[in-house]
Design an enzyme around this catalytic site. Sequence first.
Site, PDB file in Angstrom:
ATOM      1  N   TRP A  29       0.844  -1.187   0.000  1.00 46.58           N
ATOM      2  CA  TRP A  29       0.000   0.000   0.000  1.00 46.58           C
ATOM      3  C   TRP A  29       0.884   1.244   0.000  1.00 46.58           C
ATOM      4  O   TRP A  29       1.888   1.317   0.719  1.00 46.58           O
ATOM      5  CB  TRP A  29      -0.894  -0.027   1.243  1.00 46.58           C
ATOM      6  CG  TRP A  29      -1.755   1.187   1.414  1.00 46.58           C
ATOM      7  CD1 TRP A  29      -2.602   1.742   0.495  1.00 46.58           C
ATOM      8  CD2 TRP A  29      -1.861   1.995   2.589  1.00 46.58           C
ATOM      9  NE1 TRP A  29      -3.232   2.845   1.019  1.00 46.58           N
ATOM     10  CE2 TRP A  29      -2.792   3.035   2.304  1.00 46.58           C
ATOM     11  CE3 TRP A  29      -1.265   1.957   3.849  1.00 46.58           C
ATOM     12  CZ2 TRP A  29      -3.139   4.007   3.237  1.00 46.58           C
ATOM     13  CZ3 TRP A  29      -1.609   2.923   4.772  1.00 46.58           C
ATOM     14  CH2 TRP A  29      -2.537   3.938   4.478  1.00 46.58           C
ATOM     15  N   ASP A  53       1.152  -8.691  -0.653  1.00 50.10           N
ATOM     16  CA  ASP A  53      -0.232  -8.212  -0.613  1.00 50.10           C
ATOM     17  C   ASP A  53      -0.357  -6.911  -1.402  1.00 50.10           C
ATOM     18  O   ASP A  53       0.236  -5.893  -1.026  1.00 50.10           O
ATOM     19  CB  ASP A  53      -0.652  -7.992   0.843  1.00 50.10           C
ATOM     20  CG  ASP A  53      -2.079  -7.488   0.969  1.00 50.10           C
ATOM     21  OD1 ASP A  53      -2.978  -8.339   1.139  1.00 50.10           O
ATOM     22  OD2 ASP A  53      -2.295  -6.265   0.892  1.00 50.10           O
ATOM     23  N   TYR A  58      -4.231   0.025  -5.436  1.00 50.10           N
ATOM     24  CA  TYR A  58      -2.869   0.482  -5.189  1.00 50.10           C
ATOM     25  C   TYR A  58      -2.173   0.932  -6.476  1.00 50.10           C
ATOM     26  O   TYR A  58      -1.212   1.698  -6.406  1.00 50.10           O
ATOM     27  CB  TYR A  58      -2.019  -0.616  -4.546  1.00 50.10           C
ATOM     28  CG  TYR A  58      -2.458  -1.092  -3.192  1.00 50.10           C
ATOM     29  CD1 TYR A  58      -3.462  -0.444  -2.474  1.00 50.10           C
ATOM     30  CD2 TYR A  58      -1.870  -2.222  -2.620  1.00 50.10           C
ATOM     31  CE1 TYR A  58      -3.856  -0.907  -1.231  1.00 50.10           C
ATOM     32  CE2 TYR A  58      -2.257  -2.680  -1.373  1.00 50.10           C
ATOM     33  CZ  TYR A  58      -3.256  -2.030  -0.691  1.00 50.10           C
ATOM     34  OH  TYR A  58      -3.644  -2.503   0.534  1.00 50.10           O
ATOM     35  N   LYS A  83      -6.911  -7.270  -4.321  1.00 51.57           N
ATOM     36  CA  LYS A  83      -8.211  -6.886  -3.759  1.00 51.57           C
ATOM     37  C   LYS A  83      -9.083  -6.243  -4.819  1.00 51.57           C
ATOM     38  O   LYS A  83      -8.596  -5.429  -5.612  1.00 51.57           O
ATOM     39  CB  LYS A  83      -8.019  -5.902  -2.597  1.00 51.57           C
ATOM     40  CG  LYS A  83      -7.049  -6.380  -1.529  1.00 51.57           C
ATOM     41  CD  LYS A  83      -6.847  -5.334  -0.459  1.00 51.57           C
ATOM     42  CE  LYS A  83      -5.708  -5.708   0.460  1.00 51.57           C
ATOM     43  NZ  LYS A  83      -4.380  -5.532  -0.174  1.00 51.57           N
ATOM     44  N   HIS A 113     -12.105  -5.102  -1.087  1.00 48.02           N
ATOM     45  CA  HIS A 113     -11.247  -4.164  -0.370  1.00 48.02           C
ATOM     46  C   HIS A 113     -11.980  -3.457   0.768  1.00 48.02           C
ATOM     47  O   HIS A 113     -11.391  -3.203   1.822  1.00 48.02           O
ATOM     48  CB  HIS A 113     -10.678  -3.144  -1.353  1.00 48.02           C
ATOM     49  CG  HIS A 113      -9.381  -2.559  -0.932  1.00 48.02           C
ATOM     50  ND1 HIS A 113      -8.462  -2.055  -1.815  1.00 48.02           N
ATOM     51  CD2 HIS A 113      -8.807  -2.397   0.291  1.00 48.02           C
ATOM     52  CE1 HIS A 113      -7.399  -1.604  -1.163  1.00 48.02           C
ATOM     53  NE2 HIS A 113      -7.590  -1.794   0.110  1.00 48.02           N
ATOM     54  N   ASN A 142     -11.909  -4.879   5.859  1.00 51.37           N
ATOM     55  CA  ASN A 142     -12.617  -3.761   6.491  1.00 51.37           C
ATOM     56  C   ASN A 142     -14.088  -4.077   6.771  1.00 51.37           C
ATOM     57  O   ASN A 142     -14.936  -3.176   6.757  1.00 51.37           O
ATOM     58  CB  ASN A 142     -12.494  -2.496   5.628  1.00 51.37           C
ATOM     59  CG  ASN A 142     -11.078  -2.003   5.515  1.00 51.37           C
ATOM     60  OD1 ASN A 142     -10.446  -1.656   6.512  1.00 51.37           O
ATOM     61  ND2 ASN A 142     -10.536  -1.991   4.293  1.00 51.37           N
ATOM     62  N   GLN A 163      -9.284  -8.741   6.258  1.00 51.44           N
ATOM     63  CA  GLN A 163      -8.084  -7.921   6.447  1.00 51.44           C
ATOM     64  C   GLN A 163      -8.499  -6.573   7.015  1.00 51.44           C
ATOM     65  O   GLN A 163      -9.266  -5.843   6.387  1.00 51.44           O
ATOM     66  CB  GLN A 163      -7.348  -7.746   5.122  1.00 51.44           C
ATOM     67  CG  GLN A 163      -6.013  -7.038   5.281  1.00 51.44           C
ATOM     68  CD  GLN A 163      -5.269  -6.878   3.974  1.00 51.44           C
ATOM     69  OE1 GLN A 163      -4.885  -5.774   3.606  1.00 51.44           O
ATOM     70  NE2 GLN A 163      -5.043  -7.985   3.282  1.00 51.44           N
ATOM     71  N   PRO A 191       0.158  -2.860  10.763  1.00 49.82           N
ATOM     72  CA  PRO A 191       0.452  -3.355  12.115  1.00 49.82           C
ATOM     73  C   PRO A 191       1.446  -2.480  12.870  1.00 49.82           C
ATOM     74  O   PRO A 191       1.573  -2.618  14.086  1.00 49.82           O
ATOM     75  CB  PRO A 191       1.018  -4.759  11.865  1.00 49.82           C
ATOM     76  CG  PRO A 191       1.607  -4.678  10.500  1.00 49.82           C
ATOM     77  CD  PRO A 191       0.695  -3.769   9.726  1.00 49.82           C
ATOM     78  N   GLY A 193       1.155   0.843  12.522  1.00 50.92           N
ATOM     79  CA  GLY A 193       0.496   2.149  12.568  1.00 50.92           C
ATOM     80  C   GLY A 193       1.084   3.125  11.581  1.00 50.92           C
ATOM     81  O   GLY A 193       1.150   4.325  11.865  1.00 50.92           O
ATOM     82  N   GLU A 240      14.077  -6.568   6.091  1.00 47.58           N
ATOM     83  CA  GLU A 240      14.801  -7.654   6.761  1.00 47.58           C
ATOM     84  C   GLU A 240      14.503  -7.666   8.257  1.00 47.58           C
ATOM     85  O   GLU A 240      14.255  -8.727   8.845  1.00 47.58           O
ATOM     86  CB  GLU A 240      16.296  -7.502   6.509  1.00 47.58           C
ATOM     87  CG  GLU A 240      17.124  -8.621   7.097  1.00 47.58           C
ATOM     88  CD  GLU A 240      18.582  -8.542   6.696  1.00 47.58           C
ATOM     89  OE1 GLU A 240      19.283  -9.572   6.834  1.00 47.58           O
ATOM     90  OE2 GLU A 240      19.030  -7.467   6.257  1.00 47.58           O
TER      91      GLU A 240
END
Length: 276
Positions: A29, A53, A58, A83, A113, A142, A163, A191, A193, A240
């Site tokens: 995203w 993903d 996007y 999506k 989506h 959502n 998701q 995840p 933020g 990484e």
Amino acid sequence: MTSSPEAPGGRTRTLADGNQIPVLGLGVWQVPEGAECVNAVRWALELGYRHIDTAQAYGNEEGVGRALRDSGVPREQVYITTKFFPGGKDPAAEAEHSLRRLGLDYVDLYIIHWPQGGPTWAWPGMERAHQLGHARSIGVSNFSVDELDELLEVATIPPVVNQVQFSPFEYRRALLDANQAHQVAIEAYSPLGTGRHLSDKTVDRVARSVGRTPAQVLLRWGLQRDLIVLPKSTHRERIEENAQVFDFTLSDNDMADLDACDKTSGTDRARERPWW
């Protein structure tokens, strides 16, 4: 690094339809189409990621497909999600367009989506995309508990994934519990933020106590809450770093301290302020 049980792509879970999904993926995203997207995906695959993903909205499906081809990693070893943009009319037709952009014969997961126009109207087209072989699994994104319940009442093929935005600061307990009761896996987007949570004092304290980075602590929290986590980065060193989350465990006390960061009151909603 190649994919192995010790590499990030080797850690999987079984979805309700029997398909395996890696529990750590790279989200793209807000990654621009072109070299930036190609490099991020290529680096992730080199570092052992086996889950990418993307989404129609996007605008970078072509870059994801190019990076996959350039990587030399066999297609069947990489889990690809895209999506359906609900501004479109036919999810099955839009899946075909996505496959052309990606240069693939199928995606592993195809999800709505967001529930624009209501949670059920697009689902027959999603099921058709699955039946045509465009997608091995189908799901949503959502969706609140009420929206998921409404969809499950009419679905012939139930969704296997929802998701949603999820982290210790968006610890949607009621949503997680309801999805788990329906055997719908929760995937956590943002995840970290979008970086906001990395400087939080509680996260920093836990990170110092376990000798890890704040990002690793946030991702580990998600894994221990039975989530599939999808951090986004375009920097190789951070991609990484985000993969190094399978060789430590957060204690019950650390998990409880992070749980207490929640600002949603354990909501059953997927978004506090929907944008659609």
